[in-house]
Design a protein around this motif. Structure first.
Motif, PDB file in Angstrom:
ATOM      1  N   PHE A 114       3.379  42.922-122.564  1.00 14.65           N
ATOM      2  CA  PHE A 114       4.718  43.131-123.708  1.00 14.65           C
ATOM      3  C   PHE A 114       5.985  44.111-123.109  1.00 14.65           C
ATOM      4  O   PHE A 114       6.936  44.050-122.706  1.00 14.65           O
ATOM      5  CB  PHE A 114       4.969  43.824-125.064  1.00 14.65           C
ATOM      6  CG  PHE A 114       6.301  43.281-125.829  1.00 14.65           C
ATOM      7  CD1 PHE A 114       6.145  42.043-125.857  1.00 14.65           C
ATOM      8  CD2 PHE A 114       6.981  44.739-126.441  1.00 14.65           C
ATOM      9  CE1 PHE A 114       7.679  42.221-127.293  1.00 14.65           C
ATOM     10  CE2 PHE A 114       7.531  44.580-126.793  1.00 14.65           C
ATOM     11  CZ  PHE A 114       8.235  43.464-127.357  1.00 14.65           C
ATOM     12  N   LYS A 115       5.253  45.243-122.639  1.00 15.57           N
ATOM     13  CA  LYS A 115       6.935  46.379-121.786  1.00 15.57           C
ATOM     14  C   LYS A 115       7.034  46.142-120.374  1.00 15.57           C
ATOM     15  O   LYS A 115       8.339  47.265-120.170  1.00 15.57           O
ATOM     16  CB  LYS A 115       6.288  48.028-122.476  1.00 15.57           C
ATOM     17  CG  LYS A 115       5.514  48.570-123.379  1.00 15.57           C
ATOM     18  CD  LYS A 115       5.349  49.361-123.644  1.00 15.57           C
ATOM     19  CE  LYS A 115       6.612  50.470-123.372  1.00 15.57           C
ATOM     20  NZ  LYS A 115       6.563  51.636-123.698  1.00 15.57           N
ATOM     21  N   LYS A 116       6.256  44.800-119.736  1.00 14.85           N
ATOM     22  CA  LYS A 116       6.901  44.711-118.785  1.00 14.85           C
ATOM     23  C   LYS A 116       7.767  44.183-118.005  1.00 14.85           C
ATOM     24  O   LYS A 116       8.327  43.279-119.216  1.00 14.85           O
ATOM     25  CB  LYS A 116       5.880  43.922-117.553  1.00 14.85           C
ATOM     26  CG  LYS A 116       4.534  44.520-117.556  1.00 14.85           C
ATOM     27  CD  LYS A 116       3.450  44.190-117.019  1.00 14.85           C
ATOM     28  CE  LYS A 116       1.697  44.531-116.690  1.00 14.85           C
ATOM     29  NZ  LYS A 116       0.946  44.938-115.506  1.00 14.85           N
ATOM     30  N   ALA A 117       8.746  44.493-117.415  1.00 17.10           N
ATOM     31  CA  ALA A 117      10.112  43.774-117.021  1.00 17.10           C
ATOM     32  C   ALA A 117       9.382  42.307-116.718  1.00 17.10           C
ATOM     33  O   ALA A 117       8.446  42.220-116.005  1.00 17.10           O
ATOM     34  CB  ALA A 117      10.961  44.300-116.397  1.00 17.10           C
ATOM     35  N   GLY A 118      10.688  41.152-116.778  1.00 16.13           N
ATOM     36  CA  GLY A 118      10.479  39.663-116.629  1.00 16.13           C
ATOM     37  C   GLY A 118       9.517  39.261-117.179  1.00 16.13           C
ATOM     38  O   GLY A 118       9.946  37.480-116.445  1.00 16.13           O
ATOM     39  N   LYS A 119       9.547  39.474-118.152  1.00 17.59           N
ATOM     40  CA  LYS A 119       8.804  38.078-119.144  1.00 17.59           C
ATOM     41  C   LYS A 119       9.946  36.771-119.959  1.00 17.59           C
ATOM     42  O   LYS A 119      11.319  37.400-119.725  1.00 17.59           O
ATOM     43  CB  LYS A 119       8.204  38.743-120.576  1.00 17.59           C
ATOM     44  CG  LYS A 119       7.434  39.795-119.863  1.00 17.59           C
ATOM     45  CD  LYS A 119       6.873  40.109-121.629  1.00 17.59           C
ATOM     46  CE  LYS A 119       7.474  40.330-122.687  1.00 17.59           C
ATOM     47  NZ  LYS A 119       9.033  41.721-122.025  1.00 17.59           N
ATOM     48  N   LEU A 120       9.714  35.826-120.117  1.00 20.36           N
ATOM     49  CA  LEU A 120      10.498  35.199-121.361  1.00 20.36           C
ATOM     50  C   LEU A 120      10.207  34.630-122.220  1.00 20.36           C
ATOM     51  O   LEU A 120       8.724  34.071-122.107  1.00 20.36           O
ATOM     52  CB  LEU A 120      10.500  33.782-119.847  1.00 20.36           C
ATOM     53  CG  LEU A 120      12.050  32.859-119.973  1.00 20.36           C
ATOM     54  CD1 LEU A 120      12.885  33.236-120.448  1.00 20.36           C
ATOM     55  CD2 LEU A 120      11.412  31.603-119.759  1.00 20.36           C
ATOM     56  N   GLY A 121      10.558  35.616-123.332  1.00 17.33           N
ATOM     57  CA  GLY A 121      10.683  34.885-124.875  1.00 17.33           C
ATOM     58  C   GLY A 121       9.095  36.048-124.943  1.00 17.33           C
ATOM     59  O   GLY A 121       9.039  37.566-124.093  1.00 17.33           O
ATOM     60  N   PRO A 173      11.465  27.576-129.922  1.00 18.44           N
ATOM     61  CA  PRO A 173      10.954  28.826-129.356  1.00 18.44           C
ATOM     62  C   PRO A 173      10.590  29.095-128.489  1.00 18.44           C
ATOM     63  O   PRO A 173      11.335  28.324-127.468  1.00 18.44           O
ATOM     64  CB  PRO A 173       9.478  28.542-130.386  1.00 18.44           C
ATOM     65  CG  PRO A 173       9.321  26.788-130.336  1.00 18.44           C
ATOM     66  CD  PRO A 173      10.557  26.719-130.537  1.00 18.44           C
ATOM     67  N   VAL A 174      10.329  30.272-127.689  1.00 17.83           N
ATOM     68  CA  VAL A 174      10.313  30.355-126.399  1.00 17.83           C
ATOM     69  C   VAL A 174       9.111  31.554-126.244  1.00 17.83           C
ATOM     70  O   VAL A 174       9.366  32.499-126.615  1.00 17.83           O
ATOM     71  CB  VAL A 174      11.419  31.549-126.160  1.00 17.83           C
ATOM     72  CG1 VAL A 174      11.870  31.727-124.267  1.00 17.83           C
ATOM     73  CG2 VAL A 174      12.227  30.814-125.996  1.00 17.83           C
ATOM     74  N   ILE A 175       8.164  31.250-125.496  1.00 14.75           N
ATOM     75  CA  ILE A 175       6.845  31.556-125.824  1.00 14.75           C
ATOM     76  C   ILE A 175       6.356  32.032-124.090  1.00 14.75           C
ATOM     77  O   ILE A 175       6.301  31.510-123.591  1.00 14.75           O
ATOM     78  CB  ILE A 175       6.033  30.969-126.617  1.00 14.75           C
ATOM     79  CG1 ILE A 175       6.249  31.192-128.170  1.00 14.75           C
ATOM     80  CG2 ILE A 175       4.011  31.621-126.752  1.00 14.75           C
ATOM     81  CD1 ILE A 175       4.914  29.774-128.423  1.00 14.75           C
ATOM     82  N   ASP A 176       5.854  33.557-123.900  1.00 17.74           N
ATOM     83  CA  ASP A 176       5.473  33.670-122.570  1.00 17.74           C
ATOM     84  C   ASP A 176       4.157  33.847-122.316  1.00 17.74           C
ATOM     85  O   ASP A 176       3.502  32.719-121.518  1.00 17.74           O
ATOM     86  CB  ASP A 176       5.573  35.427-122.367  1.00 17.74           C
ATOM     87  CG  ASP A 176       5.511  35.847-120.597  1.00 17.74           C
ATOM     88  OD1 ASP A 176       6.344  35.453-119.823  1.00 17.74           O
ATOM     89  OD2 ASP A 176       4.512  36.298-120.395  1.00 17.74           O
TER      90      ASP A 176
END
Length: 344
Positions: free
Chosen positions: A331-338, A313-316
């Motif tokens: 959620f709609k922002k860029a740069g998240k991881l997972g 699992p990859v959870i931001d």
């Protein structure tokens, strides 16, 4: 119970926190106490009307019937069964397969009557949800939040890999590699199939994290010479592209594909319409695949790979259910991881 419902097509102001009656399971259904519900593009695009034409949007032609509780990546505990459900299911920790369909086994996702939880049925932005008992599977991991991130994203990524029939030692470009589907595409291609992955992200600050998922190389889509960089590090053209971006990287993808290469798309976050020079398609013998979800057998194979530790699992981050508006905005922002996960 507390629930967050969508009152119509529009912005996050269409999300409303309400009190609802706990639903009753029908004869072949179970009542699930929701412990975690991960966010997908699916429920955001449903709310925004991006799936349909005109005023209609949803998985069915007639559009969504509002108000609707969104959410499809659901884990929880079965707390009540319908009259025809075996009592042995009571107390089981489960993950929910995300749609119903009359399609035959192996082609369920093609059926015209495919109906999605969180779109045609009330979903997991709530403390309880009802769902057909045969579509509830044992959680692959012991943790509710970790198990919740695989349903839609995991099934989508797994089906993409099976569609293009990844072979060991092939080179696969994965776009949107830091997102929910993309981060799983990286893992499945590299750790399940043994392929060499070139991951495309926006922010290279994520490079080491993406490498930990199995990527051999990490590049930024912001590069003005992205195609040249891909060709240079691979010493030539690549075998396939697993894409969730759409227009923004479509021409680059076709440029770096070898003759006989494969392009598989399951999203269009970077643009839903694109231009295609058909000469590129036929002169390079490129095969295009459109991919949405997958089959129950694929879902089971994906969950097995998760339980064996091949996919992690990859959870931001997580948000409480009451902060669904903030969660969808983030959620709609860029740069998240997972993944971003709601916790009732």
């Amino acid at each position: 119970m507390k629930a967050v419902q969508v009152t119509g097509y529009g912005d996050i102001d269409k999300l409303e926190l309400v009190n609802r009656t706990i639903p009753e399971p029908k004869e072949n259904e179970v009542l699930v106490k929701v412990e975690a519900c991960a966010i997908n593009n699916t429920e955001i695009w449903m709310r925004e009307g991006a799936y349909g034409t005109g005023s209609q949007s949803g998985w069915r032609e007639e559009g969504v019937q509002f108000p609707r509780v969104p959410g499809s990546d659901i884990t929880g505990t079965i707390v009540k069964e319908g009259s025809s459900v075996t009592p042995s299911m009571l107390g089981r920790d489960v993950v929910l397969f995300p749609f119903t369909s009359s399609g035959k086994a192996g082609s369920e996702h093609y059926s015209e009557d495919m109906s999605f939880i969180g779109s045609e049925y009330d979903g997991g932005y709530a403390e309880y949800v009802v769902w057909p008992a045969h579509l509830c599977f044992d959680m692959p991991l012991s943790d509710y939040t970790e198990s919740a991130v695989f349903t839609v994203s995991g099934l989508t990524a797994w089906h993409m890999a099976e569609q293009i029939q990844i072979m060991p030692e092939e080179t696969i470009v994965v776009t949107g590699a830091n997102g929910g589907v993309g981060s799983l595409n990286v893992q499945i291609a590299s750790k399940v199939y043994g392929a060499r992955v070139i991951a495309i992200v926006g922010d290279l600050a994520l490079e080491e994290d993406i490498r930990q998922l199995g990527a051999a190389h990490v590049l930024s889509y912001r590069s003005v010479n992205l195609a040249e960089e891909i060709l240079e590090i691979n010493d030539g053209q690549v075998d396939a592209v697993l894409d969730v971006v759409g227009d923004a990287l479509f021409s680059t993808s076709l440029q770096v594909l070898k003759k006989g290469g494969k392009f598989c798309t399951a999203g269009s976050a970077g643009g839903q319409k694109t231009e295609l020079d058909l000469r590129t398609l036929y002169l390079k013998h490129i095969t295009l695949y459109g991919s949405v979800l997958g089959t129950r057998e694929e879902f089971e194979r994906m969950l097995q790979a998760v339980s064996e530790g091949k996919i992690k699992p990859v959870i931001d981050c997580t948000y409480p259910l009451e902060e669904a508006k903030a969660a969808q905005t983030y959620f709609k922002k860029a740069g998240k991881l997972g993944k971003v996960v709601l916790l009732p």
